[in-house]
Design a protein around this motif. Structure first.
Motif, PDB file in Angstrom:
ATOM      1  N   HIS A   1       9.533  -3.721   4.276  1.00 61.28           N
ATOM      2  CA  HIS A   1      10.330  -2.510   3.510  1.00 61.28           C
ATOM      3  C   HIS A   1       9.467  -1.429   3.105  1.00 61.28           C
ATOM      4  N   LEU A   2      10.157  -0.220   3.469  1.00 63.62           N
ATOM      5  CA  LEU A   2       9.425   1.088   2.404  1.00 63.62           C
ATOM      6  C   LEU A   2      10.219   0.907   1.160  1.00 63.62           C
ATOM      7  N   ILE A   3       9.376   1.077   0.105  1.00 59.84           N
ATOM      8  CA  ILE A   3       9.950   1.020  -1.186  1.00 59.84           C
ATOM      9  C   ILE A   3       9.825   2.464  -1.903  1.00 59.84           C
ATOM     10  N   VAL A   4      10.718   2.961  -2.733  1.00 61.03           N
ATOM     11  CA  VAL A   4      10.506   4.041  -3.370  1.00 61.03           C
ATOM     12  C   VAL A   4      11.037   3.780  -4.879  1.00 61.03           C
ATOM     13  N   ASP A   5      10.083   4.086  -5.671  1.00 58.25           N
ATOM     14  CA  ASP A   5      10.300   3.532  -6.970  1.00 58.25           C
ATOM     15  C   ASP A   5      10.191   4.794  -7.973  1.00 58.25           C
ATOM     16  N   ARG A   6      11.458   5.210  -8.618  1.00 61.11           N
ATOM     17  CA  ARG A   6      11.339   6.375  -9.510  1.00 61.11           C
ATOM     18  C   ARG A   6      11.371   5.925 -11.053  1.00 61.11           C
ATOM     19  N   SER A   7      11.089   4.608 -11.384  1.00 60.86           N
ATOM     20  CA  SER A   7      11.268   3.895 -12.832  1.00 60.86           C
ATOM     21  C   SER A   7      10.365   4.812 -13.617  1.00 60.86           C
ATOM     22  N   HIS A   8       9.309   5.517 -13.192  1.00 60.32           N
ATOM     23  CA  HIS A   8       8.340   5.996 -13.953  1.00 60.32           C
ATOM     24  C   HIS A   8       8.301   7.715 -13.508  1.00 60.32           C
ATOM     25  N   ALA A   9       9.385   7.971 -12.977  1.00 59.45           N
ATOM     26  CA  ALA A   9       9.334   9.494 -12.430  1.00 59.45           C
ATOM     27  C   ALA A   9       9.729  10.781 -13.136  1.00 59.45           C
ATOM     28  N   SER A  10      10.333  10.336 -14.529  1.00 56.71           N
ATOM     29  CA  SER A  10      10.438  11.388 -15.330  1.00 56.71           C
ATOM     30  C   SER A  10      10.317  10.810 -16.884  1.00 56.71           C
ATOM     31  N   LEU A  11       9.674  11.401 -17.825  1.00 59.59           N
ATOM     32  CA  LEU A  11       9.441  10.977 -19.125  1.00 59.59           C
ATOM     33  C   LEU A  11      10.441  11.619 -20.023  1.00 59.59           C
ATOM     34  N   ASP A  12      11.202  12.084 -19.391  1.00 59.94           N
ATOM     35  CA  ASP A  12      12.827  12.194 -20.147  1.00 59.94           C
ATOM     36  C   ASP A  12      13.623  11.124 -19.802  1.00 59.94           C
ATOM     37  N   ALA A  13      14.395  10.585 -20.954  1.00 62.32           N
ATOM     38  CA  ALA A  13      15.233   9.355 -20.900  1.00 62.32           C
ATOM     39  C   ALA A  13      16.361   9.442 -20.155  1.00 62.32           C
TER      40      ALA A  13
ATOM     41  N   PRO B   1      -0.809  19.348 -13.734  1.00 58.57           N
ATOM     42  CA  PRO B   1      -0.750  19.640 -12.041  1.00 58.57           C
ATOM     43  C   PRO B   1      -0.219  18.385 -11.258  1.00 58.57           C
ATOM     44  N   TRP B   2       0.435  18.574 -10.059  1.00 58.54           N
ATOM     45  CA  TRP B   2       0.826  17.609  -9.669  1.00 58.54           C
ATOM     46  C   TRP B   2      -0.251  17.201  -8.439  1.00 58.54           C
ATOM     47  N   ARG B   3      -0.634  15.787  -8.352  1.00 52.53           N
ATOM     48  CA  ARG B   3      -1.823  15.331  -7.424  1.00 52.53           C
ATOM     49  C   ARG B   3      -1.108  13.929  -6.831  1.00 52.53           C
ATOM     50  N   LEU B   4      -1.819  13.616  -5.582  1.00 53.04           N
ATOM     51  CA  LEU B   4      -1.656  12.452  -4.844  1.00 53.04           C
ATOM     52  C   LEU B   4      -2.738  11.483  -4.973  1.00 53.04           C
TER      53      LEU B   4
ATOM     54  N   SER C   1       0.797  -0.928  -0.033  1.00 51.85           N
ATOM     55  CA  SER C   1      -0.066  -0.036  -0.053  1.00 51.85           C
ATOM     56  C   SER C   1       1.012   1.226   0.012  1.00 51.85           C
ATOM     57  N   GLY C   2       0.339   2.364  -0.449  1.00 53.36           N
ATOM     58  CA  GLY C   2       1.335   3.535  -0.560  1.00 53.36           C
ATOM     59  C   GLY C   2       0.615   4.713  -1.123  1.00 53.36           C
ATOM     60  N   LEU C   3       1.449   5.492  -1.654  1.00 60.43           N
ATOM     61  CA  LEU C   3       1.350   6.944  -2.248  1.00 60.43           C
ATOM     62  C   LEU C   3       1.899   6.891  -3.522  1.00 60.43           C
ATOM     63  N   ARG C   4       1.260   7.667  -4.544  1.00 63.76           N
ATOM     64  CA  ARG C   4       1.684   8.009  -5.703  1.00 63.76           C
ATOM     65  C   ARG C   4       1.595   9.490  -5.891  1.00 63.76           C
ATOM     66  N   LEU C   5       2.945  10.220  -6.119  1.00 64.71           N
ATOM     67  CA  LEU C   5       2.972  11.470  -6.831  1.00 64.71           C
ATOM     68  C   LEU C   5       2.868  11.666  -8.347  1.00 64.71           C
ATOM     69  N   ILE C   6       1.619  11.989  -8.677  1.00 61.96           N
ATOM     70  CA  ILE C   6       1.600  11.643 -10.186  1.00 61.96           C
ATOM     71  C   ILE C   6       1.946  13.296 -10.660  1.00 61.96           C
ATOM     72  N   THR C   7       2.861  13.467 -11.478  1.00 58.22           N
ATOM     73  CA  THR C   7       3.060  14.667 -12.350  1.00 58.22           C
ATOM     74  C   THR C   7       2.933  15.175 -13.728  1.00 58.22           C
TER      75      THR C   7
ATOM     76  N   ASP D   1      -1.680  12.637 -17.949  1.00 55.07           N
ATOM     77  CA  ASP D   1      -2.336  11.408 -18.261  1.00 55.07           C
ATOM     78  C   ASP D   1      -1.812  10.177 -17.084  1.00 55.07           C
ATOM     79  N   GLY D   2      -1.021  10.634 -16.158  1.00 56.35           N
ATOM     80  CA  GLY D   2      -0.634   9.756 -15.092  1.00 56.35           C
ATOM     81  C   GLY D   2       0.406   8.689 -15.439  1.00 56.35           C
ATOM     82  N   SER D   3       0.965   8.889 -16.484  1.00 57.12           N
ATOM     83  CA  SER D   3       2.319   8.114 -16.866  1.00 57.12           C
ATOM     84  C   SER D   3       3.388   8.494 -15.993  1.00 57.12           C
ATOM     85  N   GLU D   4       3.600   9.511 -15.670  1.00 54.25           N
ATOM     86  CA  GLU D   4       4.669   9.960 -14.976  1.00 54.25           C
ATOM     87  C   GLU D   4       4.511  10.154 -13.502  1.00 54.25           C
ATOM     88  N   TYR D   5       5.170   9.267 -12.745  1.00 52.49           N
ATOM     89  CA  TYR D   5       4.828   9.517 -11.135  1.00 52.49           C
ATOM     90  C   TYR D   5       6.057   8.902 -10.280  1.00 52.49           C
ATOM     91  N   LEU D   6       6.070   9.400  -9.056  1.00 56.18           N
ATOM     92  CA  LEU D   6       7.013   8.963  -7.978  1.00 56.18           C
ATOM     93  C   LEU D   6       6.158   7.912  -7.295  1.00 56.18           C
TER      94      LEU D   6
END
Length: 487
Positions: free
Chosen positions: A382-394, A447-450, A358-364, A367-372
């Protein structure tokens, strides 16, 4: 919502010069009513070269004044190629900086000093190095840390020993001028000389008769790695640990922290360097690289656990509360919690589903495709932090990072978080005292949303509050980079 800044990734409340390069925090000291923070700084470009000491000060850890460059390389001198890391002390009305004198091609960095009698505006260097040569059994030598204990001055210097171990070497002095080498204060475990390790930026804090030793792990093959903390006590110039070393910060973008003893009894503050996690060309285009973390309070629990939390003064940065929600979330779908700005402070209490994440997603992005993604796995604890989709810039780095629970957890026990996000840096604090620092670079146009989410059948409970952070407390005046360059 506020208008996006011209550079949407330039932090607004984290300390750094307005342009160019910054790395290690140095010379942290409280002097004449001000907190002083120095840092490695290149006034000419966003790359690690031509290292000076930049300088900022504050009365309250909120409003920062950028002062003229403190230290600059002296042509032909021991520090001709850089004034590298060290620390500073306040003594007899003056500031004394101890630092590493760098010259290209010399594997060791002599320890030398400079003094200021006007609160850090101008500095005079000593004519020759304080400690010009390292001990003979070392293969790396740099980064002095000086403090006073039991009426004597002490100094640690980061090192690597010839047998492959990292070490913090100990010196003592009565007058800050004549130093006696006492040997290794503490070393890493035995190592293979073919695969050596070194300790950079040693820092030492005392809590009564107990001590906390912080070192930054470095290897010749890979360079800077991560930061470890050792707890224990000292006897006769040797530090004995009472627990295995652990990581100080569990994120990928934290290194070379430095300590400051606050004027209050037994309050220690810490800043770290958070490097860029994007392609070097992107940083050059932006004209800046690196940032210091927020100041953190360091604590030592009775069981020897080192904890970190944002300095209490930082609550004053909170502005409007933009979000306050309590929700029960099931796996039928995520729940929108609301919008946040690009710079915010969030607290969350999560009572997780006992069977799944369970957790939080910071959508930036719209279309929701970019998020932390920040989540908790109760099975692995474990607490898990995934930045695999945190930037649309490669050109931005990806990765998944975890914080292990310090103790076994009882099912349905709440998880408490504080998350401070400042445009391209997130510092994630657990109530257990652990921290994870991560850089990310959103480029989406929404806009950024949670969102709150869970994959478990029983569902999870969330209570979340968020505040915008006021950037007005940071006075990023132009650094007078050249004023003292030839002093």
């Amino acid at each position: 919502m506020s208008t996006p800044p011209a550079d949407p990734h330039l932090p607004a409340v984290h300390l750094r010069p307005p342009r160019n390069w910054i790395n290690d925090p140095n010379g942290l000291v409280f002097h004449a009513g001000h907190y002083h923070v120095f840092f490695q700084y290149n006034p000419d470009a966003p790359q690690h070269a031509n290292v000076h000491w930049g300088h900022a000060r504050s009365r309250d850890l909120i409003t920062w004044e950028q002062l003229p460059v403190a230290l600059a390389p002296t042509p032909g001198g021991d520090d001709a190629d850089g004034c590298y890391s060290g620390n500073a002390i306040s003594v007899d009305g003056r500031l004394v900086a101890f630092y590493s004198a760098h010259r290209t091609g010399r594997w060791w960095q002599p320890v030398t000093t400079a003094e200021s009698h006007d609160g850090g505006h101008t500095w005079a260097k000593r004519p020759e190095s304080l400690i010009p040569q390292p001990p003979t059994d070392t293969t790396m030598y740099r980064d002095p840390y000086v403090w006073q204990q039991d009426g004597r001055w002490r100094m640690l210097v980061g090192s690597a020993l010839a047998d492959g171990r990292g070490a913090a070497l100990l010196y003592e002095s009565d007058d800050l001028e004549h130093w006696t080498y006492l040997g290794p204060f503490h070393t890493s475990s035995p190592a293979d000389p073919a695969d050596p390790a070194g300790w950079e930026c040693p820092q030492y804090a005392t809590f009564g008769d107990r001590g906390v030793l912080i070192v930054s792990d470095w290897t010749p093959q890979d360079g800077p790695s991560h930061v470890t903390v050792h707890t224990g006590h000292e006897e006769h110039g040797r530090f004995t640990t009472t627990a295995p070393p652990v990581r100080l910060d569990h994120g990928p973008d934290f290194y070379a922290p430095a300590l400051l003893k606050a004027p209050e009894e037994d309050r220690w503050l810490l800043w770290g360097w958070s490097w860029e996690a994007r392609d070097e060309s992107w940083a050059h285009e932006a004209g800046w690289a690196g940032v210091l973390t927020l100041p953190r309070e360091i604590t030592l629990a009775d069981d020897g656990t080192v904890g970190q939390r944002p300095a209490r003064e930082l609550l004053a940065l909170r502005g409007e509360r933009v979000l306050h929600r309590s929700e029960h979330v099931t796996r039928s779908g995520p729940v929108e919690l609301g919008e946040v700005s690009r710079t915010f402070d969030l607290t969350a209490v999560l009572t997780p589903d006992p069977a799944d994440t369970s957790g939080l997603r910071l959508i930036t992005s719209a279309d929701g495709s970019e998020y932390l993604h920040i989540s908790f796995d109760p099975t692995a604890c474990h607490l898990i932090v995934d930045r695999s989709h945190a930037s649309l810039d490669a050109r931005a780095r990806e990765g998944v990072y975890t914080v292990p629970c310090p103790v076994a957890r009882v099912p349905r026990t709440p998880v408490e978080l504080r998350v401070v996000v400042d445009r391209s840096i997130a510092e994630i604090y657990l109530s257990t005292g652990q921290v994870l620092t991560v850089r990310f670079y959103p480029v989406g146009d929404g806009p950024w949303r949670l969102e709150a989410h869970t994959t478990g059948i029983a569902g999870s409970d969330f209570t979340v509050e968020a505040w915008d952070l006021n950037a007005v407390g940071l006075r990023h005046e132009t650094l007078l980079a050249c004023q003292l360059r030839d002093a």
